[in-house]
Design a protein around this motif. Structure first.
Motif, PDB file in Angstrom:
ATOM      1  N   ALA A 199       0.817  -1.215   0.000  1.00  0.00           N
ATOM      2  CA  ALA A 199       0.000   0.000   0.000  1.00  0.00           C
ATOM      3  C   ALA A 199       0.848   1.262   0.000  1.00  0.00           C
ATOM      4  O   ALA A 199       0.445   2.292  -0.561  1.00  0.00           O
ATOM      5  N   ASP A 200       2.028   1.186   0.605  1.00  0.00           N
ATOM      6  CA  ASP A 200       2.898   2.374   0.633  1.00  0.00           C
ATOM      7  C   ASP A 200       3.480   2.678  -0.739  1.00  0.00           C
ATOM      8  O   ASP A 200       3.891   3.816  -1.015  1.00  0.00           O
ATOM      9  N   ILE A 201       3.482   1.681  -1.636  1.00  0.00           N
ATOM     10  CA  ILE A 201       3.992   1.869  -2.998  1.00  0.00           C
ATOM     11  C   ILE A 201       2.903   2.410  -3.920  1.00  0.00           C
ATOM     12  O   ILE A 201       3.099   3.393  -4.642  1.00  0.00           O
ATOM     13  N   PHE A 202       1.726   1.773  -3.877  1.00  0.00           N
ATOM     14  CA  PHE A 202       0.669   2.104  -4.831  1.00  0.00           C
ATOM     15  C   PHE A 202      -0.347   3.118  -4.305  1.00  0.00           C
ATOM     16  O   PHE A 202      -1.141   3.648  -5.071  1.00  0.00           O
ATOM     17  N   LYS A 203      -0.341   3.363  -2.999  1.00  0.00           N
ATOM     18  CA  LYS A 203      -1.180   4.393  -2.364  1.00  0.00           C
ATOM     19  C   LYS A 203      -2.658   4.292  -2.786  1.00  0.00           C
ATOM     20  O   LYS A 203      -3.237   5.237  -3.335  1.00  0.00           O
ATOM     21  N   PRO A 204      -3.288   3.165  -2.523  1.00  0.00           N
ATOM     22  CA  PRO A 204      -4.685   2.983  -2.951  1.00  0.00           C
ATOM     23  C   PRO A 204      -5.670   3.925  -2.284  1.00  0.00           C
ATOM     24  O   PRO A 204      -6.651   4.352  -2.914  1.00  0.00           O
ATOM     25  N   TYR A 205      -5.441   4.259  -1.027  1.00  0.00           N
ATOM     26  CA  TYR A 205      -6.415   5.069  -0.293  1.00  0.00           C
ATOM     27  C   TYR A 205      -6.497   6.491  -0.851  1.00  0.00           C
ATOM     28  O   TYR A 205      -7.556   7.114  -0.820  1.00  0.00           O
ATOM     29  N   GLU A 206      -5.400   6.970  -1.396  1.00  0.00           N
ATOM     30  CA  GLU A 206      -5.415   8.292  -2.024  1.00  0.00           C
ATOM     31  C   GLU A 206      -6.295   8.298  -3.273  1.00  0.00           C
ATOM     32  O   GLU A 206      -6.780   9.347  -3.695  1.00  0.00           O
ATOM     33  N   LYS A 207      -6.495   7.118  -3.865  1.00  0.00           N
ATOM     34  CA  LYS A 207      -7.264   6.996  -5.102  1.00  0.00           C
ATOM     35  C   LYS A 207      -8.668   6.442  -4.850  1.00  0.00           C
ATOM     36  O   LYS A 207      -9.343   5.999  -5.778  1.00  0.00           O
ATOM     37  N   HIS A 208      -9.087   6.394  -3.588  1.00  0.00           N
ATOM     38  CA  HIS A 208     -10.401   5.859  -3.215  1.00  0.00           C
ATOM     39  C   HIS A 208     -10.513   4.371  -3.563  1.00  0.00           C
ATOM     40  O   HIS A 208     -11.548   3.912  -4.049  1.00  0.00           O
ATOM     41  N   HIS A 209      -9.443   3.626  -3.327  1.00  0.00           N
ATOM     42  CA  HIS A 209      -9.451   2.194  -3.589  1.00  0.00           C
ATOM     43  C   HIS A 209      -9.031   1.437  -2.328  1.00  0.00           C
ATOM     44  O   HIS A 209      -8.670   2.036  -1.309  1.00  0.00           O
ATOM     45  N   SER A 210      -9.098   0.116  -2.418  1.00  0.00           N
ATOM     46  CA  SER A 210      -8.767  -0.722  -1.276  1.00  0.00           C
ATOM     47  C   SER A 210      -7.677  -1.713  -1.644  1.00  0.00           C
ATOM     48  O   SER A 210      -7.272  -1.808  -2.805  1.00  0.00           O
ATOM     49  N   THR A 211      -7.221  -2.452  -0.647  1.00  0.00           N
ATOM     50  CA  THR A 211      -6.217  -3.484  -0.859  1.00  0.00           C
ATOM     51  C   THR A 211      -6.884  -4.858  -0.805  1.00  0.00           C
ATOM     52  O   THR A 211      -8.072  -4.991  -0.480  1.00  0.00           O
ATOM     53  N   VAL A 212      -6.109  -5.878  -1.133  1.00  0.00           N
ATOM     54  CA  VAL A 212      -6.603  -7.252  -1.033  1.00  0.00           C
ATOM     55  C   VAL A 212      -7.083  -7.531   0.393  1.00  0.00           C
ATOM     56  O   VAL A 212      -8.170  -8.079   0.606  1.00  0.00           O
ATOM     57  N   LYS A 213      -6.288  -7.169   1.378  1.00  0.00           N
ATOM     58  CA  LYS A 213      -6.650  -7.377   2.777  1.00  0.00           C
ATOM     59  C   LYS A 213      -7.983  -6.703   3.109  1.00  0.00           C
ATOM     60  O   LYS A 213      -8.858  -7.308   3.737  1.00  0.00           O
ATOM     61  N   ASP A 214      -8.152  -5.457   2.707  1.00  0.00           N
ATOM     62  CA  ASP A 214      -9.379  -4.723   3.005  1.00  0.00           C
ATOM     63  C   ASP A 214     -10.598  -5.419   2.410  1.00  0.00           C
ATOM     64  O   ASP A 214     -11.625  -5.591   3.084  1.00  0.00           O
ATOM     65  N   ALA A 215     -10.500  -5.796   1.130  1.00  0.00           N
ATOM     66  CA  ALA A 215     -11.625  -6.440   0.457  1.00  0.00           C
ATOM     67  C   ALA A 215     -11.967  -7.776   1.107  1.00  0.00           C
ATOM     68  O   ALA A 215     -13.147  -8.123   1.283  1.00  0.00           O
ATOM     69  N   CYS A 216     -10.936  -8.523   1.483  1.00  0.00           N
ATOM     70  CA  CYS A 216     -11.169  -9.846   2.075  1.00  0.00           C
ATOM     71  C   CYS A 216     -11.751  -9.729   3.486  1.00  0.00           C
ATOM     72  O   CYS A 216     -12.631 -10.509   3.858  1.00  0.00           O
ATOM     73  N   GLU A 217     -11.284  -8.777   4.261  1.00  0.00           N
ATOM     74  CA  GLU A 217     -11.848  -8.578   5.595  1.00  0.00           C
ATOM     75  C   GLU A 217     -13.311  -8.181   5.511  1.00  0.00           C
ATOM     76  O   GLU A 217     -14.146  -8.665   6.293  1.00  0.00           O
ATOM     77  N   LEU A 218     -13.652  -7.316   4.562  1.00  0.00           N
ATOM     78  CA  LEU A 218     -15.045  -6.914   4.386  1.00  0.00           C
ATOM     79  C   LEU A 218     -15.918  -8.098   3.988  1.00  0.00           C
ATOM     80  O   LEU A 218     -17.005  -8.303   4.532  1.00  0.00           O
ATOM     81  N   ALA A 219     -15.454  -8.889   3.019  1.00  0.00           N
ATOM     82  CA  ALA A 219     -16.216 -10.046   2.564  1.00  0.00           C
ATOM     83  C   ALA A 219     -16.431 -11.053   3.687  1.00  0.00           C
ATOM     84  O   ALA A 219     -17.518 -11.632   3.834  1.00  0.00           O
ATOM     85  N   GLU A 220     -15.418 -11.273   4.497  1.00  0.00           N
ATOM     86  CA  GLU A 220     -15.542 -12.190   5.633  1.00  0.00           C
ATOM     87  C   GLU A 220     -16.553 -11.665   6.645  1.00  0.00           C
ATOM     88  O   GLU A 220     -17.410 -12.421   7.144  1.00  0.00           O
ATOM     89  N   ARG A 221     -16.490 -10.377   6.936  1.00  0.00           N
ATOM     90  CA  ARG A 221     -17.401  -9.780   7.920  1.00  0.00           C
ATOM     91  C   ARG A 221     -18.853  -9.836   7.457  1.00  0.00           C
ATOM     92  O   ARG A 221     -19.763 -10.026   8.282  1.00  0.00           O
ATOM     93  N   LEU A 222     -19.090  -9.725   6.155  1.00  0.00           N
ATOM     94  CA  LEU A 222     -20.453  -9.681   5.633  1.00  0.00           C
ATOM     95  C   LEU A 222     -20.962 -11.044   5.167  1.00  0.00           C
ATOM     96  O   LEU A 222     -22.041 -11.134   4.583  1.00  0.00           O
ATOM     97  N   GLY A 223     -20.217 -12.081   5.411  1.00  0.00           N
ATOM     98  CA  GLY A 223     -20.699 -13.428   5.121  1.00  0.00           C
ATOM     99  C   GLY A 223     -20.774 -13.782   3.654  1.00  0.00           C
ATOM    100  O   GLY A 223     -21.601 -14.602   3.239  1.00  0.00           O
ATOM    101  N   VAL A 224     -19.906 -13.189   2.844  1.00  0.00           N
ATOM    102  CA  VAL A 224     -19.876 -13.468   1.406  1.00  0.00           C
ATOM    103  C   VAL A 224     -19.366 -14.889   1.174  1.00  0.00           C
ATOM    104  O   VAL A 224     -18.429 -15.344   1.838  1.00  0.00           O
TER     105      VAL A 224
END
Length: 267
Positions: A199-224
């Motif tokens: 994330a420190d290389i590609f700076k996703p949060y500055e571009k309103h995006h997420s990382t693999v970890k973020d997406a996976c944590e969300l999916a796990e929390r929401l029962g996907v």
């Protein structure tokens, strides 16, 4: 049902195509979601074994160039072949007001008047509303505003039958207003701009995006049940599937998919 990823990359990629995909229910029954950034869409459809003239249902999430410009190539060829009597039938394009206005304006400005005349006559431009449902290829598809602060954008939830749903969140992280659609869905299509470890290389949060970890944590929390990651960087294209899967498995226990361009997935 089958999903074919025509492109998996973000706007700046050069090693793969911009994110867009096709959902196929039965032979020649397609829904194209977004179009990538140009006429490369025609190449991707060709290599996927899909005749572009069989694409009759199209949804455009938002009007960023890497999502809408491929659609303009389809509109161009549809109108030209209609003008020459070589395109039979009609087509539907769905999008929110700004998307539909952009498609109409570009087509009117760049096509011949007799070609642009097929808009609304045979190429139907359908405005979608937040929370409203349309039936597309026999499936109830509910569109929703993702709540973007960058560019107005819509996602959708498709009823797959037997209580299963496929949800697309566009190319931004799932916002709280979308969680009701995402919770307990069978398939979630979610962007993952890069690895969390990079994330420190590609700076996703500055571009309103997420990382693999973020997406996976969300999916796990929401029962996907199944999570498909797309709209990524392409600097690790050769090892992307392995690297993203390794990071994602730490946070998500369901089915995890990191497709390459032109990869088809049975839903």
């Amino acid at each position: 049902m089958k999903l074919t990823m025509l492109g998996t990359g973000n706007a700046a990629v050069t090693e793969c195509y911009n994110t867009c995909f096709v959902i196929e229910d039965k032979p020649k029954s397609y829904l194209l979601v977004d179009g990538g950034g140009g006429n490369g869409l025609l190449r991707q459809l060709k290599h996927a074994g899909i005749n572009w003239m069989d694409i009759r249902q199209i949804f455009v999430t938002h009007k960023h160039l890497d999502h809408i410009m491929g659609i303009m190539w389809l509109v161009r060829f549809m109108c030209q072949l209609m003008d020459h009597g070589r395109y039979k039938g009609e087509a539907d394009i769905y999008g929110h007001e700004d998307v539909i206005h952009a498609i109409r304006t570009i087509a009117t400005e760049l096509l011949l008047p007799r070609e642009a005349a097929f808009l609304d006559e045979r190429i139907h431009l359908n405005v979608v509303r937040d929370g409203k449902t349309k039936v597309i290829n026999g499936h109830a598809v509910t569109f929703f505003d993702i709540g973007s602060t960058k560019e107005r954008q819509f996602g959708f939830s498709m009823d797959m039958g037997e209580g299963r749903r496929l949800v697309c969140c566009g190319d931004e992280p799932c916002h709280p207003c979308e969680e009701g659609y995402v919770r307990d869905c069978e398939w979630l299509l979610h962007e993952a701009f890069c690895l969390y470890s990079e994330a420190d290389i590609f700076k996703p949060y500055e571009k309103h995006h997420s990382t693999v970890k973020d997406a996976c944590e969300l999916a796990e929390r929401l029962g996907v049940k199944n999570l498909l990651l797309y709209h990524t960087e392409d600097k690790n294209i050769c090892d992307r599937k392995r690297l993203y899967t390794e990071e994602g498995r730490k946070y998500f226990k369901g089915g995890l998919y990191v497709p390459e361009d032109l990869e088809a997935i049975e839903l």
